[in-house]
Write an enzyme that holds these catalytic residues in place. Structure first.
Site, short mmCIF file in Angstrom:
data_model
loop_
_atom_site.label_atom_id
_atom_site.label_comp_id
_atom_site.label_asym_id
_atom_site.label_seq_id
_atom_site.Cartn_x
_atom_site.Cartn_y
_atom_site.Cartn_z
N PRO A 1 0.82 -1.21 0.00
CA PRO A 1 0.00 0.00 0.00
C PRO A 1 0.85 1.27 0.00
O PRO A 1 2.03 1.21 0.34
CB PRO A 1 -0.81 -0.12 1.29
CG PRO A 1 -0.07 -1.08 2.14
CD PRO A 1 0.66 -2.00 1.23
N PRO A 2 0.28 2.40 -0.39
CA PRO A 2 1.07 3.64 -0.41
C PRO A 2 1.65 3.96 0.97
O PRO A 2 1.00 3.71 1.99
CB PRO A 2 0.04 4.72 -0.79
CG PRO A 2 -1.13 3.98 -1.32
CD PRO A 2 -1.11 2.61 -0.78
N GLU B 1 -22.22 11.29 18.38
CA GLU B 1 -21.02 10.54 18.77
C GLU B 1 -21.33 9.59 19.93
O GLU B 1 -20.83 8.47 19.96
CB GLU B 1 -19.88 11.50 19.16
CG GLU B 1 -19.41 12.41 18.03
CD GLU B 1 -18.97 11.65 16.78
OE1 GLU B 1 -18.46 10.52 16.90
OE2 GLU B 1 -19.16 12.20 15.67
N ASP C 1 -21.25 8.53 7.46
CA ASP C 1 -21.49 7.23 8.08
C ASP C 1 -22.32 6.34 7.16
O ASP C 1 -22.03 5.15 7.00
CB ASP C 1 -22.27 7.41 9.39
CG ASP C 1 -21.43 8.09 10.46
OD1 ASP C 1 -20.20 8.05 10.32
OD2 ASP C 1 -22.01 8.63 11.41
P1 ADP Z 1 6.06 4.28 -0.67
O1 ADP Z 1 7.14 4.39 -1.68
O2 ADP Z 1 5.68 2.87 -0.33
O3 ADP Z 1 4.83 5.10 -0.97
P2 ADP Z 1 7.92 5.69 0.99
O4 ADP Z 1 9.12 4.83 0.91
O5 ADP Z 1 7.90 6.92 0.15
O6 ADP Z 1 6.60 4.86 0.72
O7 ADP Z 1 7.72 6.05 2.52
C1 ADP Z 1 6.88 7.06 2.96
C2 ADP Z 1 7.39 7.65 4.24
O8 ADP Z 1 7.45 6.68 5.28
C3 ADP Z 1 8.80 8.21 4.14
O9 ADP Z 1 8.84 9.37 4.90
C4 ADP Z 1 9.67 7.16 4.75
O10 ADP Z 1 10.79 7.75 5.33
C5 ADP Z 1 8.76 6.56 5.79
N1 ADP Z 1 9.06 5.13 5.92
C6 ADP Z 1 8.62 4.18 5.09
N2 ADP Z 1 9.04 2.97 5.50
C7 ADP Z 1 9.75 3.15 6.60
C8 ADP Z 1 10.43 2.26 7.48
N3 ADP Z 1 10.42 0.96 7.27
N4 ADP Z 1 11.07 2.78 8.53
C9 ADP Z 1 11.04 4.11 8.73
N5 ADP Z 1 10.41 4.99 7.95
C10 ADP Z 1 9.76 4.54 6.89
#
Ligand code: ADP
Length: 628
Positions: free
Chosen positions: A218-219, A440, A515
């Site tokens: 996921p993102p 709520e 909701d």
């Molecule tokens: P994606 O590419 O999956 O969308 P990113 O690599 O861009 O996600 O990560 C989004 C944010 O979360 C960044 O700020 C990154 O530093 C932080 N982050 C992601 N994974 C980790 C992790 N395993 N440990 C610490 N920070 C993380």
């Protein structure tokens, strides 16, 4: 909420281009050529004649009458100049005439014994042809500049340039140790990092190393961070580009960009290419006939060609990220392409604690801060959400002018990340505030009585994001599955606010819109995705067409009607259950709403004191229907 962190990215091969001096030379030559041409036109090409212009016949008559005193033939200008009468200057132009005209003029001058001279004009005889050649030279120069600045034969190549970013060494401080909560993914990628640091060793062993790794998740789950960590571990350049950068309106540009990107990467090998959102270019081909798919196909084909084109000794690994691995073209996943797939799951509570730790590093934390408990209360948060929590908490602490981040900052930050920044500045009318409190409290009461619902942690009437208030339920542990009764309980809890408004205040309001949408969506998905409909039975239907596009749903008209009926049945049962709970506890609801209006939010013991008094609905059968 992915936050990209590439502050000092620089185009990796910008100053290695061997064509640069030639381009510079041609660019300098261009103004010189244009200035020369202007000079020739303006000065050198102008004939050296002054005085009165005579017509040819006029001149011949004057020669016959002996009125012409002298004649000088300007050989390059095709003119005769001289003096006549009392020393006045004249000139004639015979350029349009024939050889015979010239012979006639000379004959007339000789017959009248006019002193005649010829002025050779050597400079002009060179400049003449030059003035016709110069425009050609100028045009040629422009073409050469266009060609030299083009990439891969596409003039104005900047247009087709990949725009890939190479990260300089200074940025490659990221290592696997800084990727927390993704241990399995890190293990899988460790081998890739080893290969990149010594590609020759692997090639000598004849070991087939994956050329492509597909990171799915996921993102915000850390796909980019992982890819950068691989580059950091192996100390190789990291090129990153987004799949959507390749999708252009203009045919051929996407493919040219791919070619350009790989040319850059090969020059910098061993290296990593990271293609974010590969689904933008790598969707299954020929599923949509809409315009633009030809271009995407050409781009995808070019990517496949490039990936097939380099061998193990090359030291290039393509890492691609997607959150829709299901819609990718099968050709991308064949051996020799993205044949290694690494799935990144949302972090569990230990992972979340470690991620919080990484982002809190270097920030002053108060003694009362317990990252483990924050990790436990943030089930379902992605790494990006957690990074955001720490950042929000730091901002809150700064705003309070506190020297350190306290536990309260972190819990406020969690709430902010859950439901958007708090909108304290909005002033509510007393009626609205009471309605929100009733709403709520309704959610909380219904949640308290459902055995399958997650416990209520906090109820608040402070506006968050679009919602007027919010009820925070704790997700216990890291559940990956949900039973039918749990989902049905969620629908009932969602309807709790609506039921409370209707029962307590006589009618519902627009405050329930969100909701209702969520409840209906959840109920519908219970039916079509999970096969949890009573009459419909365990039959799951994909909401999209077979290839992931929305063009061809795979259900019939009758099925759609049945899905609607089943969805309605689930929502109706939930409404009935919520209304039952609310009417059985109407006094308690009133009290709780009044307390909420006063205190703005309820949590901990104060909240539990209300919730322990909740009685199940008078009509217990409706609850039973839910948990069946
Ligand atoms: P994606 O590419 O999956 O969308 P990113 O690599 O861009 O996600 O990560 C989004 C944010 O979360 C960044 O700020 C990154 O530093 C932080 N982050 C992601 N994974 C980790 C992790 N395993 N440990 C610490 N920070 C993380």
């Amino acid at each position: 909420m992915t936050t990209r962190n590439r502050p000092h990215d620089t185009p990796a091969t910008a100053d290695k281009d061997p064509r640069r001096p030639a381009v510079l030379l041609c660019a300098l030559a261009l103004p010189v050529l244009i200035a020369t041409y202007a000079l020739i036109l303006g000065y050198w090409a102008r004939p050296d004649s002054t005085g009165r212009q005579l017509r040819i016949d006029q001149f011949l008559t004057m020669v016959e009458r002996g009125q012409i005193g002298s004649a000088t033939i300007l050989s390059a200008d095709d003119r005769i100049v001289g003096a006549y009468g009392g020393g006045q200057r004249y000139w004639i132009d015979f350029s349009g005439g024939h050889e015979t005209l010239f012979a006639r003029l000379i004959g007339a001058l000789e017959a009248a014994k006019v002193p005649t001279a010829v002025q050779p004009q050597p400079l002009k005889s060179v400049v003449g042809p030059l003035s016709t050649m110069l425009p050609v030279l100028i045009l040629g120069d422009i073409f050469v500049i266009l060609y030299l600045t083009s990439r891969n034969g596409t003039p104005l190549g900047g247009f087709g340039r990949a725009g890939a970013r190479g990260v300089t060494d200074a940025d490659q401080t990221l290592t696997f140790a800084e990727v927390a909560g993704a241990d399995e993914a890190v293990e899988e990628l460790r081998e890739i990092a080893e290969y990149l640091s010594q590609p020759g060793r692997f090639a000598a062993m004849g070991a087939a190393v994956p050329k492509g790794v597909l990171l799915s998740g996921p993102p915000g789950c850390g796909k980019t961070r992982l890819a950068r960590a691989v580059a950091g571990e192996a100390a190789v350049p990291f090129f990153s580009i987004s799949g959507s950068d390749f999708v252009e309106m203009y045919v051929g540009v996407g493919a040219a960009r791919i070619r350009d990107l790989f040319a850059q990467v090969r020059a910098a090998a061993p290296a990593i290419v990271f293609i974010d959102e590969i689904d933008a270019v790598g969707r299954a081909r020929s599923t949509s006939a809409a315009g633009g798919s030809d271009e995407r196909e050409a781009t995808l084909n070019q990517l496949l060609v490039e990936m097939d084109g380099f061998g193990a000794e090359c030291g290039v690994v393509v890492m691609a990220a997607t959150n829709r691995p299901d819609i990718l073209d099968a050709a991308l996943l064949r051996p020799g392409r993205f044949d290694r797939r690494v799935t990144i799951d949302p972090p569990d509570h230990r992972g979340r604690e470690a991620i919080l730790g990484i982002h809190a590093k270097g920030k002053p934390l108060g003694p009362g801060v317990d990252l483990a408990s924050i990790a436990r209360s943030t089930a379902g948060f992605s790494a990006a959400d957690l990074a955001n929590v720490v950042n929000e908490a730091a901002l809150l602490a700064t705003r309070r002018s506190s020297p350190s981040i306290e536990a309260a900052d972190l819990s406020e930050a969690v709430e902010r990340v859950v439901s958007g920044p708090s909108r304290r500045s909005r002033i509510l009318t007393a009626d609205d505030r009471r309605r929100i409190a009733v709403h709520e409290a309704g959610h909380a009461l219904v949640a308290a009585v459902q055995p399958a619902a997650a416990p209520v942690m906090k109820v608040s009437v402070l506006a968050r994001g679009h919602a007027g208030g919010f009820t925070l339920q704790a997700a216990e542990g890291d559940r990956v599955l949900a039973t039918r009764s749990e989902l049905a309980a969620r629908v009932a809890v969602l309807m709790g606010g609506w039921a409370a408004e209707r029962t307590c205040l006589g009618e519902a309001s627009t405050g329930s819109n969100d909701d209702l949408l969520r409840a209906t969506d959840l109920a519908r998905r219970m039916v079509w995705e999970c096969g949890m409909g009573e009459r419909f039975g365990p039959l799951a239907i994909s909401p999209a067409g077979p290839a992931g596009d929305d063009s061809s749903p795979e259900w019939s008209e009758e099925t759609a009607t049945a899905i609607d009926a089943e969805t309605r049945a689930i929502v109706d049962a939930a409404c009935e259950s919520a209304l039952g709970v609310v009417s059985a506890n109407i006094g308690l609801l009133d009290e709780m709403a009044a307390e909420l209006v006063r205190a703005e939010s309820l949590e901990g013991d104060a909240l539990q004191a209300f919730l322990v008094q909740v009685r199940p609905s008078a009509d217990a059968a409706s609850d039973l229907a839910l948990v069946s």
